[in-house]
Design a protein around this motif. Structure first.
Motif, mmCIF file in Angstrom:
data_model
loop_
_atom_site.group_PDB
_atom_site.id
_atom_site.type_symbol
_atom_site.label_atom_id
_atom_site.label_comp_id
_atom_site.label_asym_id
_atom_site.label_seq_id
_atom_site.Cartn_x
_atom_site.Cartn_y
_atom_site.Cartn_z
ATOM 1 N N ALA A 7 16.581 58.335 -42.314
ATOM 2 C CA ALA A 7 16.354 59.108 -41.095
ATOM 3 C C ALA A 7 17.712 59.502 -40.523
ATOM 4 O O ALA A 7 18.664 58.715 -40.575
ATOM 5 C CB ALA A 7 15.570 58.289 -40.073
ATOM 6 N N LYS A 32 7.036 57.003 -39.847
ATOM 7 C CA LYS A 32 7.412 57.800 -38.679
ATOM 8 C C LYS A 32 7.275 56.997 -37.390
ATOM 9 O O LYS A 32 8.151 57.065 -36.511
ATOM 10 C CB LYS A 32 6.560 59.072 -38.623
ATOM 11 C CG LYS A 32 6.932 60.103 -39.676
ATOM 12 C CD LYS A 32 6.094 61.358 -39.528
ATOM 13 C CE LYS A 32 6.538 62.444 -40.501
ATOM 14 N NZ LYS A 32 5.726 63.680 -40.370
ATOM 15 N N ASN A 75 10.425 56.051 -35.103
ATOM 16 C CA ASN A 75 10.418 56.514 -33.714
ATOM 17 C C ASN A 75 10.623 55.339 -32.747
ATOM 18 O O ASN A 75 11.351 55.453 -31.756
ATOM 19 C CB ASN A 75 9.108 57.225 -33.407
ATOM 20 C CG ASN A 75 9.161 57.989 -32.088
ATOM 21 O OD1 ASN A 75 10.114 58.712 -31.807
ATOM 22 N ND2 ASN A 75 8.146 57.808 -31.256
ATOM 23 N N VAL A 88 10.663 63.593 -36.584
ATOM 24 C CA VAL A 88 9.990 62.363 -36.143
ATOM 25 C C VAL A 88 9.878 62.430 -34.630
ATOM 26 O O VAL A 88 10.877 62.580 -33.939
ATOM 27 C CB VAL A 88 10.780 61.111 -36.564
ATOM 28 C CG1 VAL A 88 10.151 59.858 -35.969
ATOM 29 C CG2 VAL A 88 10.870 61.016 -38.075
#
Length: 357
Positions: A76, A118, A122, A356
């Protein structure tokens, strides 16, 4: 029936986050993890995000004795605009299920797995470092945890996702590395587990890596397990050679892992009208190209390092210095473009990134 609602149990304590200049690869882990259970007859169930914690496993768990396990790796990124992005995560989930199939592990719902990733990313977005070259490494994996010493597929499993803030994988960064061609040990053979992302493939590579590290090499170049003639991978990365204006990468043959970065490199080169071919390529061919002055570049491609140029290739007592030991034009352009797409500084014509939120 798989449950789609992910229960969240927040940690009561928060870990200290490392400074960006102190990040190593895979040493520090975030506050939470995701777990999904599998029980024969019930399928995958009980998806949950919980505080990062140790696992309790029976000593007879199949994973310890017969290595029935698979894993994935993706990242990410935080863009300059503050968005959190993933890079082609659906390809990782597809490959996870291909690995599952080879290792006799039940197929997982790819949409649920991606949703879990995700949600976890997050929740942990404050852990994503923002210094250049840094990211949040995502490690999904499946272990067989039935307590049984019979050689048979497990009847129970856990799918787990953990996160780790990371810096550059290779301390050399985008600078070329020294590689030694491996002539004794082999990584995998056709019909084996080379095309699956499973633990045993990596364990079997450690001895060769240990030996060449003592001689000052960053990694080994693997040859095929039958004739020890054709090139397969470099370390745990796919490998590419630019010879006389054309880029060649070993074709997928049942023993080579199909990399997401490999696929992305091929698409980019095609988009740029650079001739790129997936085919068998031997060390003899590479050596002859080198002697003729036609071996222009060589590089590895993988999630962790993205692009790793090869500056020196050692084979049969000869040190082949590629492109005067400098990073090649194509290697640099691929690295800049891929990382630019990942961090949002370059346009994404292929729709590879997912936000995301």
């Amino acid at each position: 029936m798989e449950e789609k609602t992910i229960k969240v149990h927040l940690s009561n304590t928060k870990k200290a986050k490392p400074a960006a200049d102190q990040l190593e690869f895979g040493r520090v882990f975030t506050d939470h993890m995701f777990i999904l259970d599998y029980t024969e007859g019930s399928g995958w169930h009980s998806p949950r995000i919980v505080p990062y914690q140790s696992l309790t496993l029976d000593p007879a768990s199949i994973v310890f004795h017969y290595g029935q396990t698979v894993f994935e790796g993706l990242k990410a990124y935080v863009t300059k605009q503050g968005e959190v992005r993933l890079f082609r995560p659906e390809k990782n989930m597809e490959r996870l299920n291909r690995s599952n199939n080879r290792m006799c592990i039940p197929q997982i719902d790819e949409s649920l797995a991606l949703k879990a990733i995700k949600e976890l990313v997050n929740l942990e977005k404050d852990w994503i470092p923002t210094a250049p070259g840094t990211s949040l490494y995502i490690r999904p994996f499946i272990i067989s945890n039935e307590a049984y010493l019979g050689v048979a597929p497990s009847k129970t499993y856990q799918f787990i996702v953990i996160l780790s803030p990371v810096g550059a994988y290779y301390k050399e960064g985008i600078n070329p590395v020294k590689i030694s061609v491996e002539n004794d040990f082999v990584r995998a053979v056709k019909g084996g587990t080379g095309e699956a992302k499973t633990a045993g493939n990596y364990a079997s590579s450690l001895k060769a890596q240990e030996l060449v590290s003592n001689e000052g090499y960053a990694q080994v170049l693997w040859l095929d397990g039958l004739e020890k003639k054709y090139i397969e991978e470099v370390g745990s990365m796919n490998v590419f050679f630019k010879i006389n204006g054309e880029v060649i990468t070993p074709e997928l043959n049942g023993s080579i892992l199909e990399g997401v970065t490999r696929n992305s490199v091929i698409q980019l080169l095609t988009h740029w009208n650079v001739p790129v071919y997936e085919r068998k390529i031997s060390m003899d061919e590479v050596y002859e190209a080198y002697k003729a002055g036609l071996l222009e570049e060589a590089f590895g491609a993988g999630t962790a390092a993205v692009i790793s140029p090869i500056g020196v290739l050692a084979w049969q007592g000869e040190q082949m210095k590629i492109n005067q030991g400098e990073t090649g034009e194509i290697s640099k352009k691929l690295y800049d473009t891929l990382t630019g797409i990942q961090y949002g500084t370059e346009s994404d014509p292929f729709g590879w990134t997912e936000k995301v939120e």
